[in-house]
Enzyme design. Structure first.
Site, PDB file in Angstrom:
ATOM      1  N   ASP A   1       0.697  -1.261  -0.079  1.00  0.00           N
ATOM      2  CA  ASP A   1       0.034   0.002  -0.016  1.00  0.00           C
ATOM      3  C   ASP A   1       0.988   1.156   0.294  1.00  0.00           C
ATOM      4  O   ASP A   1       2.113   1.272   0.175  1.00  0.00           O
ATOM      5  CB  ASP A   1      -0.965   0.086   1.182  1.00  0.00           C
ATOM      6  CG  ASP A   1      -1.857   1.436   1.163  1.00  0.00           C
ATOM      7  OD1 ASP A   1      -2.402   1.608   0.199  1.00  0.00           O
ATOM      8  OD2 ASP A   1      -1.867   1.772   2.318  1.00  0.00           O
ATOM      9  N   SER A   2       0.317   2.397  -0.125  1.00  0.00           N
ATOM     10  CA  SER A   2       1.057   3.590  -0.024  1.00  0.00           C
ATOM     11  C   SER A   2       1.596   3.929   1.232  1.00  0.00           C
ATOM     12  O   SER A   2       2.345   4.857   1.558  1.00  0.00           O
ATOM     13  CB  SER A   2       0.269   4.756  -0.677  1.00  0.00           C
ATOM     14  OG  SER A   2      -0.854   4.801  -0.305  1.00  0.00           O
TER      15      SER A   2
ATOM     16  N   TYR B   1      -0.647   8.369  -2.584  1.00  0.00           N
ATOM     17  CA  TYR B   1      -0.690   8.077  -4.212  1.00  0.00           C
ATOM     18  C   TYR B   1      -1.940   8.766  -4.636  1.00  0.00           C
ATOM     19  O   TYR B   1      -1.809   9.108  -5.783  1.00  0.00           O
ATOM     20  CB  TYR B   1      -0.852   6.596  -4.263  1.00  0.00           C
ATOM     21  CG  TYR B   1       0.561   5.794  -4.169  1.00  0.00           C
ATOM     22  CD1 TYR B   1       1.612   6.189  -3.601  1.00  0.00           C
ATOM     23  CD2 TYR B   1       0.395   4.495  -4.450  1.00  0.00           C
ATOM     24  CE1 TYR B   1       2.814   5.554  -3.450  1.00  0.00           C
ATOM     25  CE2 TYR B   1       1.529   3.615  -4.472  1.00  0.00           C
ATOM     26  CZ  TYR B   1       2.858   4.285  -3.841  1.00  0.00           C
ATOM     27  OH  TYR B   1       3.846   3.196  -3.710  1.00  0.00           O
ATOM     28  N   GLY B   2      -2.741   8.894  -3.976  1.00  0.00           N
ATOM     29  CA  GLY B   2      -4.229   9.335  -4.396  1.00  0.00           C
ATOM     30  C   GLY B   2      -4.134  10.535  -5.084  1.00  0.00           C
ATOM     31  O   GLY B   2      -5.294  11.124  -5.741  1.00  0.00           O
TER      32      GLY B   2
ATOM     33  N   CYS C   1      -3.749  -0.981  -2.260  1.00  0.00           N
ATOM     34  CA  CYS C   1      -4.117   0.396  -2.527  1.00  0.00           C
ATOM     35  C   CYS C   1      -4.889   0.583  -3.774  1.00  0.00           C
ATOM     36  O   CYS C   1      -4.675  -0.040  -4.717  1.00  0.00           O
ATOM     37  CB  CYS C   1      -2.717   1.027  -2.959  1.00  0.00           C
ATOM     38  SG  CYS C   1      -2.962   2.782  -3.308  1.00  0.00           S
ATOM     39  N   ASN C   2      -6.033   1.283  -3.695  1.00  0.00           N
ATOM     40  CA  ASN C   2      -7.004   1.456  -4.521  1.00  0.00           C
ATOM     41  C   ASN C   2      -6.667   2.205  -5.723  1.00  0.00           C
ATOM     42  O   ASN C   2      -6.946   2.037  -6.839  1.00  0.00           O
ATOM     43  CB  ASN C   2      -8.302   2.038  -4.378  1.00  0.00           C
ATOM     44  CG  ASN C   2      -9.216   1.202  -3.346  1.00  0.00           C
ATOM     45  OD1 ASN C   2     -10.026   0.800  -3.719  1.00  0.00           O
ATOM     46  ND2 ASN C   2      -8.686   0.827  -1.999  1.00  0.00           N
TER      47      ASN C   2
ATOM     48  N   GLU D   1      -5.557   9.392   9.015  1.00  0.00           N
ATOM     49  CA  GLU D   1      -4.195   9.474   9.170  1.00  0.00           C
ATOM     50  C   GLU D   1      -3.952  10.318  10.650  1.00  0.00           C
ATOM     51  O   GLU D   1      -3.031  10.101  11.316  1.00  0.00           O
ATOM     52  CB  GLU D   1      -3.447  10.243   8.167  1.00  0.00           C
ATOM     53  CG  GLU D   1      -3.234   9.446   6.934  1.00  0.00           C
ATOM     54  CD  GLU D   1      -2.141   8.393   6.970  1.00  0.00           C
ATOM     55  OE1 GLU D   1      -1.036   8.534   7.467  1.00  0.00           O
ATOM     56  OE2 GLU D   1      -2.324   7.320   6.314  1.00  0.00           O
TER      57      GLU D   1
ATOM     58  N   CYS E   1     -11.229   2.762  -1.138  1.00  0.00           N
ATOM     59  CA  CYS E   1      -9.791   3.364  -0.699  1.00  0.00           C
ATOM     60  C   CYS E   1      -9.700   2.730   0.605  1.00  0.00           C
ATOM     61  O   CYS E   1     -10.514   2.435   1.389  1.00  0.00           O
ATOM     62  CB  CYS E   1     -10.125   4.982  -0.337  1.00  0.00           C
ATOM     63  SG  CYS E   1      -8.618   5.528   0.459  1.00  0.00           S
ATOM     64  N   THR E   2      -8.233   2.347   0.773  1.00  0.00           N
ATOM     65  CA  THR E   2      -7.851   1.689   1.977  1.00  0.00           C
ATOM     66  C   THR E   2      -8.155   2.330   3.290  1.00  0.00           C
ATOM     67  O   THR E   2      -8.400   1.508   4.280  1.00  0.00           O
ATOM     68  CB  THR E   2      -6.339   1.557   1.913  1.00  0.00           C
ATOM     69  OG1 THR E   2      -5.713   2.968   1.797  1.00  0.00           O
ATOM     70  CG2 THR E   2      -5.745   0.695   1.196  1.00  0.00           C
ATOM     71  N   HIS E   3      -8.364   3.609   3.281  1.00  0.00           N
ATOM     72  CA  HIS E   3      -8.562   4.293   4.636  1.00  0.00           C
ATOM     73  C   HIS E   3     -10.120   4.208   4.956  1.00  0.00           C
ATOM     74  O   HIS E   3     -10.578   4.361   6.180  1.00  0.00           O
ATOM     75  CB  HIS E   3      -8.125   5.698   4.601  1.00  0.00           C
ATOM     76  CG  HIS E   3      -6.601   5.648   4.419  1.00  0.00           C
ATOM     77  ND1 HIS E   3      -5.818   5.287   3.717  1.00  0.00           N
ATOM     78  CD2 HIS E   3      -5.825   6.523   5.422  1.00  0.00           C
ATOM     79  CE1 HIS E   3      -4.467   5.594   3.976  1.00  0.00           C
ATOM     80  NE2 HIS E   3      -4.353   6.241   4.932  1.00  0.00           N
TER      81      HIS E   3
HETATM   82  N1  DGL Z   1      -4.112   3.942  -0.394  1.00  0.00           N
HETATM   83  C1  DGL Z   1      -4.766   4.898  -0.987  1.00  0.00           C
HETATM   84  C2  DGL Z   1      -5.719   4.330  -1.764  1.00  0.00           C
HETATM   85  O1  DGL Z   1      -6.255   3.399  -1.394  1.00  0.00           O
HETATM   86  C3  DGL Z   1      -5.087   5.973  -0.114  1.00  0.00           C
HETATM   87  C4  DGL Z   1      -3.848   6.472   0.422  1.00  0.00           C
HETATM   88  C5  DGL Z   1      -3.172   7.406  -0.725  1.00  0.00           C
HETATM   89  O2  DGL Z   1      -3.688   8.330  -1.137  1.00  0.00           O
HETATM   90  O3  DGL Z   1      -2.106   7.089  -0.745  1.00  0.00           O
HETATM   91  O4  DGL Z   1      -6.255   4.977  -2.641  1.00  0.00           O
END
Ligand code: DGL
Length: 265
Positions: free
Chosen positions: A10-11, A42-43, A73-74, A151, A183-185
């Site tokens: 993941d990011s 990453y988003g 990570c999505n 976060e 999204c992961t979060h």
């Molecule tokens: N892991 C990213 C996602 O699922 C979310 C956090 C990021 O933007 O890196 O899209």
């Protein structure tokens, strides 16, 4: 049986939602987790940059001998899956298709999708949902403030509730019946989101769906291990701030993480 580990990247820390779901579903599997904290988020990045980081992450995990790469990570899954499937010779699983499938299986046509700006502007969920149900009516919304709120640990917080209302009440008005937490979060905000949306909208938790899909791929290949617990074996790597990952990760997983190692890619 294949005793090699499952690789998850993941990011950052958010992918621990997928790690947790995998360990719940397959407690006997060893997991090697990489959080690319040096490059988070990453988003907000371009498709090319996200793809480049995703390739580096996968190659690191393959160097560790993993049997499958699970992209938690999505944003990475939106852009990099087919590229990685082409260049890597082990199974690569992205989160978009399993999430889209679960949304369609919920049986309602009115589907909402939320994610980072990168994920939403890729149109990856829409494409995958439409392939599975051409009659689906999809409303998408990027929610760029959700990641920093999570976060920051503002899970049960009035500001977070207000932000959720701002982003999601228009989707509710549109009449969505299913909402993909793309999204992961976002699974961390599940209770707060349910509170704002009320009953009658099914939330699709992509982390749980990923664990299911990983399990079925490994089962099909005959690569599942015996499922007794093996938390101690797992390895955690980050590209920056290992102490922060350990601290927040422990709160998140509600257990100790023995070691988080810093690497550079
Ligand atoms: N892991 C990213 C996602 O699922 C979310 C956090 C990021 O933007 O890196 O899209």
């Amino acid at each position: 049986m294949n005793s090699r580990a499952i690789g998850v990247f993941d990011s950052g820390i958010g992918g621990l939602t997928v790690y947790k779901a995998i360990k719940k579903k397959m407690p006997g599997e060893k997991v090697i987790y990489l959080g690319d904290t040096a490059h988070l988020p990453y988003g907000t990045k371009s498709p090319e940059t996200i793809t480049k980081f995703s390739e580096e992450n996968s190659k690191f995990l393959i160097g560790k001998g993993v049997k499958i790469v699970v992209i938690a990570c999505n944003s990475s899954s939106s852009y990099a899956v087919s590229h990685l499937q082409k260049i890597l010779d082990i199974p690569v699983l992205g989160v978009i298709d399993p999430g889209a499938e679960a949304a369609v299986e919920n049986g309602e046509k009115e589907i909402g999708v939320i994610g980072t700006s990168a994920t939403i502007s890729s149109g990856a969920y829409e494409k995958s949902i439409m392939e599975k149900d051409p009659d689906a009516k999809i409303t998408s919304q990027d929610c760029p403030l959700f990641v920093p709120l999570v976060e920051e640990g503002w899970i049960d917080h009035k500001i977070t509730d207000l932000v959720i209302q701002e982003y999601l009440l228009p989707l509710k008005k549109q009449g969505i019946k299913t909402l993909v937490l793309g999204c992961t979060h976002y699974p961390v905000l599940k209770d707060a989101i349910s509170r704002v949306l009320g009953s009658g909208i099914t939330l699709i938790d992509s982390a749980e769906v990923m664990a299911e899909r990983t399990n079925s791929i490994l089962k099909k290949l005959g690569w599942l291990k015996a499922q007794e617990s093996s938390n101690g074996e797992d390895e955690f790597y980050v590209t920056d701030f290992p102490e922060r990952f350990k601290k927040v990760g422990e709160i998140f997983l509600k257990r100790k993480i023995d070691k988080v190692e810093m690497i550079s890619l």
